[in-house]
Design a protein around this motif. Structure first.
Motif, PDB file in Angstrom:
ATOM      1  N   GLN A  15       0.822  -1.220   0.000  1.00 54.02           N
ATOM      2  CA  GLN A  15       0.000   0.000   0.000  1.00 54.02           C
ATOM      3  C   GLN A  15       0.855   1.269   0.000  1.00 54.02           C
ATOM      4  N   VAL A  16       2.157   1.111   0.194  1.00 51.93           N
ATOM      5  CA  VAL A  16       3.087   2.242   0.190  1.00 51.93           C
ATOM      6  C   VAL A  16       3.605   2.405  -1.236  1.00 51.93           C
ATOM      7  N   ALA A  17       3.397   3.589  -1.799  1.00 53.79           N
ATOM      8  CA  ALA A  17       3.806   3.827  -3.188  1.00 53.79           C
ATOM      9  C   ALA A  17       4.998   4.770  -3.257  1.00 53.79           C
ATOM     10  N   ASP A  18       5.825   4.532  -4.242  1.00 56.73           N
ATOM     11  CA  ASP A  18       6.888   5.485  -4.570  1.00 56.73           C
ATOM     12  C   ASP A  18       6.174   6.720  -5.102  1.00 56.73           C
ATOM     13  N   PRO A  19       6.352   7.893  -4.480  1.00 58.53           N
ATOM     14  CA  PRO A  19       5.592   9.079  -4.888  1.00 58.53           C
ATOM     15  C   PRO A  19       5.905   9.556  -6.310  1.00 58.53           C
ATOM     16  N   HIS A  20       7.062   9.240  -6.812  1.00 55.70           N
ATOM     17  CA  HIS A  20       7.422   9.680  -8.159  1.00 55.70           C
ATOM     18  C   HIS A  20       6.863   8.747  -9.225  1.00 55.70           C
ATOM     19  N   MET A  21       6.805   7.465  -8.908  1.00 52.71           N
ATOM     20  CA  MET A  21       6.358   6.466  -9.883  1.00 52.71           C
ATOM     21  C   MET A  21       4.884   6.102  -9.712  1.00 52.71           C
ATOM     22  N   GLY A  22       4.363   6.288  -8.501  1.00 49.39           N
ATOM     23  CA  GLY A  22       2.978   5.915  -8.240  1.00 49.39           C
ATOM     24  C   GLY A  22       2.781   4.405  -8.201  1.00 49.39           C
ATOM     25  N   ILE A  23       3.856   3.667  -7.979  1.00 50.74           N
ATOM     26  CA  ILE A  23       3.823   2.204  -7.954  1.00 50.74           C
ATOM     27  C   ILE A  23       4.254   1.743  -6.563  1.00 50.74           C
ATOM     28  N   VAL A  26       6.631  -2.591  -3.096  1.00 53.57           N
ATOM     29  CA  VAL A  26       6.772  -4.045  -3.249  1.00 53.57           C
ATOM     30  C   VAL A  26       6.882  -4.392  -4.728  1.00 53.57           C
ATOM     31  N   GLU A  27       5.973  -3.840  -5.540  1.00 47.31           N
ATOM     32  CA  GLU A  27       6.006  -4.081  -6.988  1.00 47.31           C
ATOM     33  C   GLU A  27       7.318  -3.620  -7.615  1.00 47.31           C
ATOM     34  N   MET A  28       7.860  -2.523  -7.114  1.00 46.89           N
ATOM     35  CA  MET A  28       9.104  -1.980  -7.659  1.00 46.89           C
ATOM     36  C   MET A  28      10.330  -2.767  -7.207  1.00 46.89           C
ATOM     37  N   GLY A  29      10.144  -3.673  -6.262  1.00 46.66           N
ATOM     38  CA  GLY A  29      11.257  -4.474  -5.784  1.00 46.66           C
ATOM     39  C   GLY A  29      12.148  -3.757  -4.778  1.00 46.66           C
ATOM     40  N   LEU A  30      11.607  -2.725  -4.133  1.00 45.76           N
ATOM     41  CA  LEU A  30      12.388  -1.959  -3.160  1.00 45.76           C
ATOM     42  C   LEU A  30      12.442  -2.637  -1.796  1.00 45.76           C
ATOM     43  N   VAL A  31      11.505  -3.545  -1.538  1.00 49.25           N
ATOM     44  CA  VAL A  31      11.475  -4.238  -0.253  1.00 49.25           C
ATOM     45  C   VAL A  31      12.379  -5.458  -0.356  1.00 49.25           C
ATOM     46  N   GLY A  32      13.409  -5.446   0.470  1.00 47.26           N
ATOM     47  CA  GLY A  32      14.323  -6.579   0.506  1.00 47.26           C
ATOM     48  C   GLY A  32      13.830  -7.599   1.503  1.00 47.26           C
ATOM     49  N   ASP A  33      14.639  -7.894   2.468  1.00 50.09           N
ATOM     50  CA  ASP A  33      14.342  -8.920   3.460  1.00 50.09           C
ATOM     51  C   ASP A  33      13.302  -8.443   4.468  1.00 50.09           C
ATOM     52  N   CYS A  54      17.772   9.132  -3.876  1.00 50.96           N
ATOM     53  CA  CYS A  54      16.312   9.242  -3.894  1.00 50.96           C
ATOM     54  C   CYS A  54      15.828  10.189  -2.790  1.00 50.96           C
ATOM     55  N   MET A  55      15.125  11.221  -3.210  1.00 48.74           N
ATOM     56  CA  MET A  55      14.627  12.225  -2.265  1.00 48.74           C
ATOM     57  C   MET A  55      13.459  11.707  -1.415  1.00 48.74           C
ATOM     58  N   SER A  56      12.840  10.623  -1.834  1.00 47.53           N
ATOM     59  CA  SER A  56      11.662  10.098  -1.144  1.00 47.53           C
ATOM     60  C   SER A  56      11.963   8.911  -0.245  1.00 47.53           C
ATOM     61  N   ALA A  57      13.221   8.537  -0.110  1.00 50.29           N
ATOM     62  CA  ALA A  57      13.582   7.340   0.660  1.00 50.29           C
ATOM     63  C   ALA A  57      13.087   7.423   2.105  1.00 50.29           C
ATOM     64  N   ALA A  58      13.282   8.548   2.745  1.00 51.19           N
ATOM     65  CA  ALA A  58      12.858   8.689   4.145  1.00 51.19           C
ATOM     66  C   ALA A  58      11.343   8.586   4.267  1.00 51.19           C
TER      67      ALA A  58
END
Length: 96
Positions: A15-23, A26-33, A54-58
């Motif tokens: 349910q958490v989206a990358d604000p720049h991509m709107g995706i 999890v779908e973007m593969g940013l969640v590791g372990d 990435c300015m949105s990482a925090a």
């Protein structure tokens, strides 16, 4: 370790989206372990932004923590950011 609980956490994180991509992150593969300690009701989540600046990482890390802590069976989430030029500072800020 409960695979069912990990799946519920992954679902919450979707349910958490990358604000720049709107995706979803999890779908973007940013969640590791995702490591769950059912006895302590804690989870440790690794997030790896695609861009080391990435300015949105925090923001994404904080949203991930909040989402994970809403999952039944989890009281405390720790989010560790990796691969970002300010990874340590972001992780420290998010987990205060």
């Amino acid at each position: 370790m409960s695979e069912e609980l990990i799946e519920k956490i992954r679902e919450a994180l979707s349910q958490v989206a990358d604000p720049h991509m709107g995706i979803s992150i999890v779908e973007m593969g940013l969640v590791g372990d995702i490591q769950v300690n059912e006895n302590d009701k804690t989870v440790k989540i690794i997030i790896k932004p695609t861009n080391p600046g990435c300015m949105s990482a925090a923001n994404m890390a904080m949203q991930a923590r909040v989402a994970a802590e809403k999952v039944e069976g989890i009281e405390k989430a720790e989010v560790q950011v990796e691969g970002h030029m300010m990874a340590d500072a972001i992780s420290e800020m998010v987990n205060k």
